[in-house]
Design a protein around this motif. Structure first.
Motif, PDB file in Angstrom:
ATOM      1  N   VAL A  24       0.729  -1.238   0.002  1.00  0.00           N
ATOM      2  CA  VAL A  24      -0.074   0.196   0.280  1.00  0.00           C
ATOM      3  C   VAL A  24       0.993   1.447   0.005  1.00  0.00           C
ATOM      4  CG1 VAL A  24      -1.678   1.072   1.491  1.00  0.00           C
ATOM      5  CG2 VAL A  24      -1.867  -1.269   1.211  1.00  0.00           C
ATOM      6  N   ARG A  25       2.100   1.133   0.807  1.00  0.00           N
ATOM      7  CA  ARG A  25       2.817   2.102   0.870  1.00  0.00           C
ATOM      8  C   ARG A  25       3.516   2.682  -0.511  1.00  0.00           C
ATOM      9  NH1 ARG A  25       5.560   1.467   6.718  1.00  0.00           N
ATOM     10  NH2 ARG A  25       3.473   1.951   7.548  1.00  0.00           N
ATOM     11  N   LEU A  26       4.262   1.316  -1.322  1.00  0.00           N
ATOM     12  CA  LEU A  26       5.213   1.541  -2.229  1.00  0.00           C
ATOM     13  C   LEU A  26       3.989   2.151  -3.877  1.00  0.00           C
ATOM     14  CD1 LEU A  26       7.340   1.123  -3.723  1.00  0.00           C
ATOM     15  CD2 LEU A  26       6.431  -1.595  -4.292  1.00  0.00           C
ATOM     16  N   VAL A  27       2.259   1.573  -3.603  1.00  0.00           N
ATOM     17  CA  VAL A  27       1.587   2.329  -4.281  1.00  0.00           C
ATOM     18  C   VAL A  27       1.165   3.673  -3.935  1.00  0.00           C
ATOM     19  CG1 VAL A  27      -0.897   1.816  -4.917  1.00  0.00           C
ATOM     20  CG2 VAL A  27       0.349  -0.347  -5.028  1.00  0.00           C
ATOM     21  N   ALA A  28       1.499   4.128  -2.806  1.00  0.00           N
ATOM     22  CA  ALA A  28       1.408   5.491  -2.432  1.00  0.00           C
ATOM     23  C   ALA A  28       2.160   6.038  -3.124  1.00  0.00           C
ATOM     24  CB  ALA A  28       0.556   5.531  -1.069  1.00  0.00           C
ATOM     25  N   LYS A  29       3.367   5.677  -2.957  1.00  0.00           N
ATOM     26  CA  LYS A  29       4.313   6.584  -3.476  1.00  0.00           C
ATOM     27  C   LYS A  29       4.913   6.453  -4.568  1.00  0.00           C
ATOM     28  CE  LYS A  29       9.506   6.680  -2.154  1.00  0.00           C
ATOM     29  NZ  LYS A  29      10.809   5.576  -1.743  1.00  0.00           N
ATOM     30  N   ARG A  30       4.441   5.820  -5.597  1.00  0.00           N
ATOM     31  CA  ARG A  30       4.511   5.333  -6.791  1.00  0.00           C
ATOM     32  C   ARG A  30       3.235   6.775  -7.165  1.00  0.00           C
ATOM     33  NH1 ARG A  30       4.503  -0.652  -8.508  1.00  0.00           N
ATOM     34  NH2 ARG A  30       6.860  -0.760  -7.704  1.00  0.00           N
ATOM     35  N   GLY A  31       1.763   6.987  -6.691  1.00  0.00           N
ATOM     36  CA  GLY A  31       1.268   7.709  -6.949  1.00  0.00           C
ATOM     37  C   GLY A  31       0.654   9.148  -6.809  1.00  0.00           C
ATOM     38  N   ARG A  32       2.428   9.067  -6.011  1.00  0.00           N
ATOM     39  CA  ARG A  32       3.111  10.362  -5.451  1.00  0.00           C
ATOM     40  C   ARG A  32       3.560  10.988  -6.508  1.00  0.00           C
ATOM     41  NH1 ARG A  32       5.748  11.273  -0.486  1.00  0.00           N
ATOM     42  NH2 ARG A  32       5.612   9.179  -0.694  1.00  0.00           N
ATOM     43  N   ASN A  33       4.628  10.202  -7.225  1.00  0.00           N
ATOM     44  CA  ASN A  33       5.767  10.383  -8.181  1.00  0.00           C
ATOM     45  C   ASN A  33       5.161  10.818  -8.915  1.00  0.00           C
ATOM     46  OD1 ASN A  33       7.416  10.202  -5.632  1.00  0.00           O
ATOM     47  ND2 ASN A  33       8.667   8.226  -6.984  1.00  0.00           N
ATOM     48  N   VAL A  34       4.062   9.989  -9.852  1.00  0.00           N
ATOM     49  CA  VAL A  34       3.507  10.173 -11.302  1.00  0.00           C
ATOM     50  C   VAL A  34       3.055  11.560 -11.077  1.00  0.00           C
ATOM     51  CG1 VAL A  34       1.058   8.932 -12.500  1.00  0.00           C
ATOM     52  CG2 VAL A  34       2.966   7.859 -11.411  1.00  0.00           C
ATOM     53  N   ARG A  35       2.009  11.981 -10.333  1.00  0.00           N
ATOM     54  CA  ARG A  35       1.799  13.052  -9.513  1.00  0.00           C
ATOM     55  C   ARG A  35       2.714  14.140 -10.297  1.00  0.00           C
ATOM     56  NH1 ARG A  35      -1.664  11.341  -6.036  1.00  0.00           N
ATOM     57  NH2 ARG A  35      -0.503  11.448  -4.257  1.00  0.00           N
ATOM     58  N   LEU A  36       3.836  14.068  -9.574  1.00  0.00           N
ATOM     59  CA  LEU A  36       4.920  15.015  -9.101  1.00  0.00           C
ATOM     60  C   LEU A  36       5.548  15.385 -10.460  1.00  0.00           C
ATOM     61  CD1 LEU A  36       6.796  14.451  -6.269  1.00  0.00           C
ATOM     62  CD2 LEU A  36       5.038  16.411  -6.088  1.00  0.00           C
ATOM     63  N   VAL A  37       5.709  13.972 -11.311  1.00  0.00           N
ATOM     64  CA  VAL A  37       6.189  13.740 -12.867  1.00  0.00           C
ATOM     65  C   VAL A  37       4.995  14.747 -13.681  1.00  0.00           C
ATOM     66  CG1 VAL A  37       6.420  13.114 -15.123  1.00  0.00           C
ATOM     67  CG2 VAL A  37       7.298  11.977 -12.374  1.00  0.00           C
ATOM     68  N   ALA A  38       3.538  14.642 -13.971  1.00  0.00           N
ATOM     69  CA  ALA A  38       2.666  15.204 -14.145  1.00  0.00           C
ATOM     70  C   ALA A  38       2.463  16.401 -14.039  1.00  0.00           C
ATOM     71  CB  ALA A  38       1.626  14.427 -13.762  1.00  0.00           C
TER      72      ALA A  38
END
Length: 197
Positions: A24-38
């Motif tokens: 869950v933490r890994l998915v949340a971290k990936r989601g945050r990275n995707v939002r930052l890149v976007a």
């Protein structure tokens, strides 16, 4: 009941709990990275568009403020002379707008020894690449007028940004339509001066 079942293994529970929350933490971290890149990509795109708009706006202002023209004597009309050998004639000056934006030529004047030119007060709107004819009054001293030195004509020009600018252009008088149009009247003045002497 055996003693084995009465023991609560706290360490196992933490391992099981950690095993469940790590993805869950890994998915949340990936989601945050995707939002930052976007957000970064959107910022770059918007910044590029803004910079492009700013550059286009500056280029348009420069284009609207620039004046580039070419002028030459186009024709000569009627006129008269006085006893001192001064010929006064009507003429036309052709003006070509060589710039990228429309201009309005509101005045044209030029003076050097033996030649004076001034417009008759009519403005001309010239589109880019367009030619306009400006009516002028010529004052020519026949004995000195047609040397090789060009006549600097000063134009008052309103640019597309509504600013009035003064520009000069050297106009060749020798060999021009004004020169050819003044030859016969000047020759007549010379003849009459010779007969008077």
């Amino acid at each position: 009941m055996s003693a084995e079942h009465n023991l609560i293994e706290l360490d196992d529970h933490d391992r099981q709990s950690a095993g469940r929350t790590a993805p869950v933490r890994l998915v949340a971290k990936r989601g945050r990275n995707v939002r930052l890149v976007a957000a970064f990509v959107v910022g770059v795109v918007l910044g590029g568009i803004g910079a492009g708009e700013l550059r286009d706006s500056r280029e348009e202002r420069e284009r609207n403020a620039s004046v580039s023209l070419v002028a030459f004597p186009a024709s000569v009309g009627s006129g008269g002379s006085d006893a001192t050998g001064i010929l006064q004639m009507d003429g036309q000056l052709a003006v070509i707008n060589a710039g990228p934006a429309p201009i309005t030529v509101s005045s044209a004047t030029g003076q050097r020894p033996a030649v004076q030119v001034h417009d008759t007060g009519q403005s001309r709107l010239l589109r880019p690449g367009g030619t306009g004819w400006i009516s002028v009054k010529l004052r020519i001293e026949c004995t000195l007028a047609f040397g090789s030195e060009p006549l600097s004509i000063r134009f008052s020009v309103q640019t597309a940004d509504r600013q009035v600018r003064e520009v000069s252009y050297p106009v060749a008088v020798a060999g021009s339509a004004w020169h050819h149009g003044a030859e016969r009247p000047c020759a007549g003045l010379a003849d009459s001066a010779m007969y008077r002497d």
